[in-house]
Design a protein around this motif. Structure first.
Motif, PDB file in Angstrom:
ATOM      1  N   MET A 141       0.835  -1.201   0.000  1.00 49.17           N
ATOM      2  CA  MET A 141       0.000   0.000   0.000  1.00 49.17           C
ATOM      3  C   MET A 141       0.871   1.253   0.000  1.00 49.17           C
ATOM      4  SD  MET A 141      -3.228   0.751   2.481  1.00 49.17           S
ATOM      5  CE  MET A 141      -4.047  -0.755   1.973  1.00 49.17           C
ATOM      6  N   ASN A 144       2.318   1.503  -3.436  1.00 46.20           N
ATOM      7  CA  ASN A 144       1.268   1.907  -4.361  1.00 46.20           C
ATOM      8  C   ASN A 144       0.970   3.401  -4.219  1.00 46.20           C
ATOM      9  OD1 ASN A 144      -2.226   1.404  -4.822  1.00 46.20           O
ATOM     10  ND2 ASN A 144      -0.676   1.328  -6.401  1.00 46.20           N
ATOM     11  N   ASN A 167      -7.647 -11.483   0.952  1.00 42.51           N
ATOM     12  CA  ASN A 167      -7.606 -10.942  -0.401  1.00 42.51           C
ATOM     13  C   ASN A 167      -6.430  -9.964  -0.528  1.00 42.51           C
ATOM     14  OD1 ASN A 167      -7.982  -9.656  -2.833  1.00 42.51           O
ATOM     15  ND2 ASN A 167     -10.201  -9.504  -2.617  1.00 42.51           N
ATOM     16  N   TYR A 169      -5.603  -7.825  -2.504  1.00 41.55           N
ATOM     17  CA  TYR A 169      -5.944  -6.448  -2.874  1.00 41.55           C
ATOM     18  C   TYR A 169      -6.031  -5.571  -1.630  1.00 41.55           C
ATOM     19  CZ  TYR A 169      -6.881  -7.934  -7.638  1.00 41.55           C
ATOM     20  OH  TYR A 169      -6.749  -8.414  -8.910  1.00 41.55           O
ATOM     21  N   ASN A 170      -6.496  -6.142  -0.541  1.00 43.12           N
ATOM     22  CA  ASN A 170      -6.648  -5.358   0.684  1.00 43.12           C
ATOM     23  C   ASN A 170      -5.330  -4.975   1.335  1.00 43.12           C
ATOM     24  OD1 ASN A 170      -9.386  -4.857   0.785  1.00 43.12           O
ATOM     25  ND2 ASN A 170      -9.802  -6.942   1.465  1.00 43.12           N
ATOM     26  N   LEU A 171      -4.237  -5.559   0.872  1.00 40.26           N
ATOM     27  CA  LEU A 171      -2.930  -5.146   1.377  1.00 40.26           C
ATOM     28  C   LEU A 171      -2.288  -4.123   0.451  1.00 40.26           C
ATOM     29  CD1 LEU A 171      -1.476  -8.514   2.728  1.00 40.26           C
ATOM     30  CD2 LEU A 171      -3.116  -6.943   3.760  1.00 40.26           C
ATOM     31  N   GLY A 172      -3.012  -3.704  -0.560  1.00 44.87           N
ATOM     32  CA  GLY A 172      -2.484  -2.669  -1.437  1.00 44.87           C
ATOM     33  C   GLY A 172      -1.977  -3.180  -2.766  1.00 44.87           C
ATOM     34  N   TYR A 173      -2.221  -4.428  -3.054  1.00 40.78           N
ATOM     35  CA  TYR A 173      -1.838  -4.934  -4.374  1.00 40.78           C
ATOM     36  C   TYR A 173      -2.873  -4.514  -5.411  1.00 40.78           C
ATOM     37  CZ  TYR A 173       1.810  -7.760  -2.253  1.00 40.78           C
ATOM     38  OH  TYR A 173       2.937  -8.170  -1.580  1.00 40.78           O
ATOM     39  N   ASP A 208      -7.587 -18.739 -10.036  1.00 42.05           N
ATOM     40  CA  ASP A 208      -7.145 -17.779 -11.070  1.00 42.05           C
ATOM     41  C   ASP A 208      -6.424 -18.343 -12.286  1.00 42.05           C
ATOM     42  OD1 ASP A 208      -8.118 -15.593  -9.742  1.00 42.05           O
ATOM     43  OD2 ASP A 208      -6.262 -15.209  -8.675  1.00 42.05           O
ATOM     44  N   GLN A 210      -7.234 -20.612 -14.611  1.00 46.52           N
ATOM     45  CA  GLN A 210      -8.086 -21.432 -15.473  1.00 46.52           C
ATOM     46  C   GLN A 210      -7.459 -21.711 -16.827  1.00 46.52           C
ATOM     47  OE1 GLN A 210      -9.189 -18.844 -13.730  1.00 46.52           O
ATOM     48  NE2 GLN A 210     -10.992 -19.421 -12.579  1.00 46.52           N
TER      49      GLN A 210
ATOM     50  N   ASN B 176     -14.737 -22.562 -13.838  1.00 41.58           N
ATOM     51  CA  ASN B 176     -15.453 -21.549 -13.072  1.00 41.58           C
ATOM     52  C   ASN B 176     -14.781 -20.215 -13.297  1.00 41.58           C
ATOM     53  OD1 ASN B 176     -16.793 -19.952 -11.101  1.00 41.58           O
ATOM     54  ND2 ASN B 176     -15.139 -20.384  -9.660  1.00 41.58           N
ATOM     55  N   ILE B 177     -15.556 -19.264 -13.771  1.00 36.95           N
ATOM     56  CA  ILE B 177     -15.038 -17.903 -13.913  1.00 36.95           C
ATOM     57  C   ILE B 177     -15.935 -16.985 -13.090  1.00 36.95           C
ATOM     58  CG2 ILE B 177     -14.456 -16.021 -15.512  1.00 36.95           C
ATOM     59  CD1 ILE B 177     -12.917 -18.392 -16.363  1.00 36.95           C
ATOM     60  N   ASN B 196     -11.922  -5.004  -6.728  1.00 34.81           N
ATOM     61  CA  ASN B 196     -10.583  -5.387  -6.259  1.00 34.81           C
ATOM     62  C   ASN B 196      -9.660  -4.171  -6.252  1.00 34.81           C
ATOM     63  OD1 ASN B 196     -10.802  -8.449  -6.017  1.00 34.81           O
ATOM     64  ND2 ASN B 196     -11.581  -8.091  -8.095  1.00 34.81           N
ATOM     65  N   ILE B 197      -9.959  -3.283  -5.324  1.00 30.53           N
ATOM     66  CA  ILE B 197      -9.235  -2.019  -5.229  1.00 30.53           C
ATOM     67  C   ILE B 197      -8.305  -2.100  -4.024  1.00 30.53           C
ATOM     68  CG2 ILE B 197      -9.525   0.473  -4.917  1.00 30.53           C
ATOM     69  CD1 ILE B 197     -12.494  -0.094  -5.934  1.00 30.53           C
ATOM     70  N   PRO B 198      -7.030  -1.715  -4.221  1.00 23.80           N
ATOM     71  CA  PRO B 198      -6.100  -1.793  -3.090  1.00 23.80           C
ATOM     72  C   PRO B 198      -6.690  -1.193  -1.818  1.00 23.80           C
ATOM     73  CG  PRO B 198      -4.906  -1.207  -5.064  1.00 23.80           C
ATOM     74  CD  PRO B 198      -6.366  -1.244  -5.434  1.00 23.80           C
ATOM     75  N   GLY B 199      -6.748  -2.004  -0.783  1.00 25.93           N
ATOM     76  CA  GLY B 199      -7.230  -1.549   0.512  1.00 25.93           C
ATOM     77  C   GLY B 199      -8.734  -1.506   0.655  1.00 25.93           C
ATOM     78  N   LYS B 200      -9.467  -1.774  -0.412  1.00 22.59           N
ATOM     79  CA  LYS B 200     -10.930  -1.604  -0.345  1.00 22.59           C
ATOM     80  C   LYS B 200     -11.731  -2.778  -0.885  1.00 22.59           C
ATOM     81  CE  LYS B 200     -10.549   3.406  -0.706  1.00 22.59           C
ATOM     82  NZ  LYS B 200     -10.580   4.532  -1.647  1.00 22.59           N
ATOM     83  N   ALA B 201     -11.100  -3.903  -1.022  1.00 27.34           N
ATOM     84  CA  ALA B 201     -11.827  -5.042  -1.580  1.00 27.34           C
ATOM     85  C   ALA B 201     -12.709  -5.679  -0.518  1.00 27.34           C
ATOM     86  CB  ALA B 201     -10.836  -6.070  -2.127  1.00 27.34           C
ATOM     87  N   SER B 202     -13.988  -5.786  -0.797  1.00 26.52           N
ATOM     88  CA  SER B 202     -14.886  -6.475   0.116  1.00 26.52           C
ATOM     89  C   SER B 202     -15.007  -7.921  -0.338  1.00 26.52           C
ATOM     90  CB  SER B 202     -16.264  -5.810   0.116  1.00 26.52           C
ATOM     91  OG  SER B 202     -16.977  -6.194  -1.045  1.00 26.52           O
ATOM     92  N   ALA B 205     -15.918  -8.443  -3.922  1.00 26.99           N
ATOM     93  CA  ALA B 205     -15.020  -8.168  -5.047  1.00 26.99           C
ATOM     94  C   ALA B 205     -15.023  -9.387  -5.968  1.00 26.99           C
ATOM     95  CB  ALA B 205     -13.620  -7.884  -4.532  1.00 26.99           C
ATOM     96  N   ASP B 208     -11.240 -13.416 -10.560  1.00 30.34           N
ATOM     97  CA  ASP B 208     -10.908 -14.055 -11.851  1.00 30.34           C
ATOM     98  C   ASP B 208     -10.813 -13.149 -13.072  1.00 30.34           C
ATOM     99  OD1 ASP B 208     -10.735 -16.602 -10.820  1.00 30.34           O
ATOM    100  OD2 ASP B 208     -12.844 -17.045 -11.185  1.00 30.34           O
ATOM    101  N   GLN B 210      -8.954 -10.440 -13.785  1.00 31.95           N
ATOM    102  CA  GLN B 210      -7.823  -9.510 -13.733  1.00 31.95           C
ATOM    103  C   GLN B 210      -7.544  -8.859 -15.076  1.00 31.95           C
ATOM    104  OE1 GLN B 210      -7.779 -12.532 -12.377  1.00 31.95           O
ATOM    105  NE2 GLN B 210      -7.025 -12.432 -10.287  1.00 31.95           N
ATOM    106  N   HIS B 213      -9.279  -5.635 -15.525  1.00 32.85           N
ATOM    107  CA  HIS B 213      -9.111  -4.574 -14.525  1.00 32.85           C
ATOM    108  C   HIS B 213      -8.517  -3.331 -15.186  1.00 32.85           C
ATOM    109  CE1 HIS B 213      -8.923  -7.366 -10.716  1.00 32.85           C
ATOM    110  NE2 HIS B 213     -10.003  -7.569 -11.441  1.00 32.85           N
TER     111      HIS B 213
END
Lengths: 509, 509
Positions: A141, A144, A167, A169-173, A208, A210, B176-177, B196-202, B205, B208, B210, B213
């Motif tokens: 993060m 980023n 996830n 993404y929540n660490l800033g990826y 991821d 597939q 599965n996608i 899938n937003i850094p720090g904000k992914a619930s 999100a 698959d 990417q 994005h």
């Protein structure tokens, strides 16, 4: 164009140029790779195990960069991975053991004597507040926010499912490929869809990928291809990137990487060990492919590559063949142990513009040092973090091979958990501290302190505690004070609810 | 080649040819799409709402296939999706409400009067045994065992995270996608990485995707592109496929699909409603793109397309604009209700070789009927399932527009759950049964039975219970007997622990 607009344009161009010169950073993190699991000798001489394994690309990286011969992680994976992301020692961040994919599911084995320590068994949750999870500002993060394009590929294993840390993404990826809550793959085989088999997918089935299902693509290769794919955009857009390529290899299941396994079988290794060696060589090929790609794209000279493992080599039999606790010789024991075999790991760093090619740094460094080092490499200053950072930058060592500022800095390991059903050497309920050449090992179960001189005795065979009571006292106090300051998770006895003594409360022999 | 080998070869070629002739099957499942959310009139005449929405590809499908005007789902999503996978009525499979992404987290709102019913709040777990989850043989596994290539793309929402049903592979899908435990997307926007937003992914999100994005690709479009991509292999390999393309659209968040929203704004719709209409048209474009792809690949003539929604249109304000419970007029209420607005849905089926183009079937069918119908279409006979299947095949209706064998078959809805904090029309603690033109509605809270004649009163405005006590008695007994046989989850009163009466135990007015 008026003058102000022209000046503004020049300013932004200059700024853009400065930003473009910031180095790209790759952390190439291997899972469960021991100090001897490579043809690069990290000890003083080439050992039999160095001859068993083939890692030509690591050899090349060692020739072109700096080899750290006293580099440490923690005894198991999640603590190390969380230290790397936060700059905190495991005793401080409280994720002292590996985390379950399931939430609220401490992984400690049951014990008759001890209650489970109150550790952060839900793992690392980034900036979110989650019960029994670490809340801390994550490295990606910060990168980023500083303009880096941040990519995670491979094993994540930071937080249990259902927590934000599950996830990446929540660490800033900004990109996550194949990282989730699981600590190992269900399968390395593309033919087995990495575990995503109708009716048979476990929580370890790798997400991821597939596009590689049903093919012969080994997981290590698929992750490498995806990592390379993810770099194309930032390279084209001249945006500095941070790639955290965290291979699932060489963690159990010890499946053969068919591209490499035959020669190890031909060399007479038992199947498990041939598989193990093939996992290592497949990982090494990934490193080589990545370096070749960087060269082909003309960015190798501005890319820092940091090679690291998250703990010592697994030395349980099974799944390994041979004698348990022998697979990291001359180091004692393996994964899960606070002896050197469990925590000392291969580490290589190449920063083309700043590192001294082929040099060796023997100063002790530890996994949480990656955090301040990477921020320094990225030129990120005045960092605001929720947590107090414990790591120290090893960047000075890249050019001078010493870190200078603190040669006698103590390093600490704290593992108040039961990893295996049966206690092993340095395994289950241990702490340790290293300062200079001296290392103190504390068994909470036995209430015993051991003292080793690593310079003379890297195999930790000769306990010098009786001969050096003052050193024992000094180190046990240092260790205990730090555990108190960090509020490290501590054990209690089932019988009476009393806390297990800190090392400096143990009666000396 | 000797004769036996030649015969064997011929046999396998014949078998292969026969298998290749098996039709491909596509379930095109929309989320929260109401009966009126289309320019295809499912009622007797074109209504204002039919003029508001633009679904030219649904119009085409209706022209080329069969329009089911009395097709039903359940009031909310997970029950319908589980019925489709298992052929069981929701009262029978016990997943009577939508499932939380979290395990062991019943989604019922708190209530002063009732204890929570003992429903399967962990969702559907395929063949695995999981507490509070349905164990049943899944449709894709049966199709896969019969040689079909099975693909899921889009919203899954069968099981909570950490349960086997959270991973569509465990239901027998080979691909599965983007399907996981969540019931809606965090975002439809590629620019927002679908959440899938850094720090904000619930937990919502979308996984698959990417590759999309950071692009302008709307989620509906990304899923369509992925679905089409996944079909290439089976088509090239001449393997029959089953594609379950389950769009996240048109579930809340009601975000604009920018490709279509402007014309609805220009038509004077408020923003939310323009967004809603754009979600519908984006979904319709997906249907058209898929049909065009099938034609281009020359497989359209051997592909069955089944269009369905999982419950009635959402009619809460907010997030919708206008008057609550009015968005499915002339049908009463919307999603969550056992009135027609909550359960009657658009359904179209085209089987080029067997369906009568442009025909209309007005016989009642229900979501669990897809299970036996699809198996019949696929030619899968003598099916062994763990569960007793409740659905009846509607395949006969495709060629003759009547199902004949049971025109007076009763259909049942059972929703002993509190969906919304405030009770609404037919919302919170209702059951219902339809037989022929008659429909009985049972309010568990009010202990009240209502009777409607849908032929005369599709809007369920005139309660005929007082005029037809015998019909009320007949239907309440039918409904109650079936609930008892199925061991449907039932409520109890907090005050005394007593079970809420079955409908046939309610005192008639």
């Amino acid at each position: 164009m008026n003058k102000i607009a022209l000046l503004a344009l020049l300013f932004f161009q200059l700024k853009a140029t400065a930003q473009n010169q910031r180095p790209n950073i790759i952390v190439f993190l291997i899972d469960d790779m021991g100090w001897m699991d490579t043809s690069v000798p990290f000890g003083d001489s080439l050992q039999p195990l160095n001859k068993r394994y083939h890692t030509p690309n690591m050899e090349r990286l060692a020739r072109e960069g700096v080899k750290f011969t006293n580099a440490y992680a923690t005894p198991v994976c999640t603590p190390s991975r969380s230290s790397l992301m936060t700059g905190m020692n495991a005793a401080h961040h409280g994720i002292t053991n590996w985390t379950s994919p399931w939430r609220d599911d401490p992984t400690d084995q049951a014990d008759k004597e001890f209650e489970r320590a109150n550790w952060n068994y839900n793992g690392y949750s980034g900036l979110s507040e989650v019960p029994h999870a670490l809340q801390a500002t994550p490295l990606p993060m910060l990168l980023n926010n500083a303009g880096y394009f941040t990519i995670h590929v491979g094993k994540a294993h930071w937080g249990s499912i259902g927590t934000p840390g599950s996830n990446p993404y929540n660490l800033g990826y900004q990109v996550n490929i194949a990282g989730h809550s699981a600590g190992h793959p269900q399968s390395y085989q593309g033919r087995e869809n990495y575990g995503n088999i109708p009716g048979k997918a476990s929580v370890q089935a790798v997400p991821d990928l597939q596009e590689y299902h049903g093919t012969d693509t080994f997981l290590t290769e698929a992750l490498t291809l995806e990592a390379i794919k993810s770099l194309k955009d930032p390279i084209e857009n001249k945006r500095p990137f941070f790639l955290h390529l965290a291979h699932y290899a060489i963690h159990d299941p010890l499946q053969p990487d068919k591209r490499f396994v035959q020669k190890y079988l031909d060399a007479g290794l038992p199947a498990q060990e041939a598989n193990y060696a093939s996992l290592i060589e497949g990982m090494d090929k990934s490193l080589g492919d990545l370096m070749k790609f960087l060269e082909a794209r003309g960015v190798a000279n501005n890319t820092v590559v940091l090679f690291m493992s998250d703990n010592g080599g697994l030395s349980l039999v099974p799944p390994r063949a041979g004698t348990a606790h022998s697979h990291n010789l001359p180091l004692r024991a393996g994964k899960g142990s606070v002896y050197e075999g469990g925590i000392r790991v291969p580490m290589l760093v190449k920063w083309p513009k700043n590192s001294k090619a082929g040099s060796i740094c023997s100063e002790p460094v530890i996994i949480e040092d990656f955090f301040p080092s990477i921020l320094e490499i990225a030129g990120v200053k005045q960092v605001k973090t929720v947590q107090q950072v414990d790591g120290k930058s090893f960047v000075p060592a890249l050019s001078s091979t010493t870190i200078k500022n603190n040669p006698d800095r103590p390093l600490i390991w704290h593992y108040p958990n039961k990893w295996q059903v049966v206690d092993g050497p340095g395994i289950n309920y241990y702490s340790a501290i290293r300062k200079g050449d001296w290392k103190l090992v504390y068994s909470m179960r036995q209430q015993k302190l051991e003292l080793y001189n690593l310079k003379e005795d890297i195999g930790e065979q000769q306990d010098k505690a009786l001969q050096h009571p003052e050193k024992v006292k000094e180190l046990s106090k240092l260790l205990s004070d730090q555990l108190r300051i960090w509020k490290a998770p501590m054990l209690t006895y089932k019988a009476n609810g009393n806390r297990v003594p800190y090392p400096d409360e143990v009666k000396l022999p």
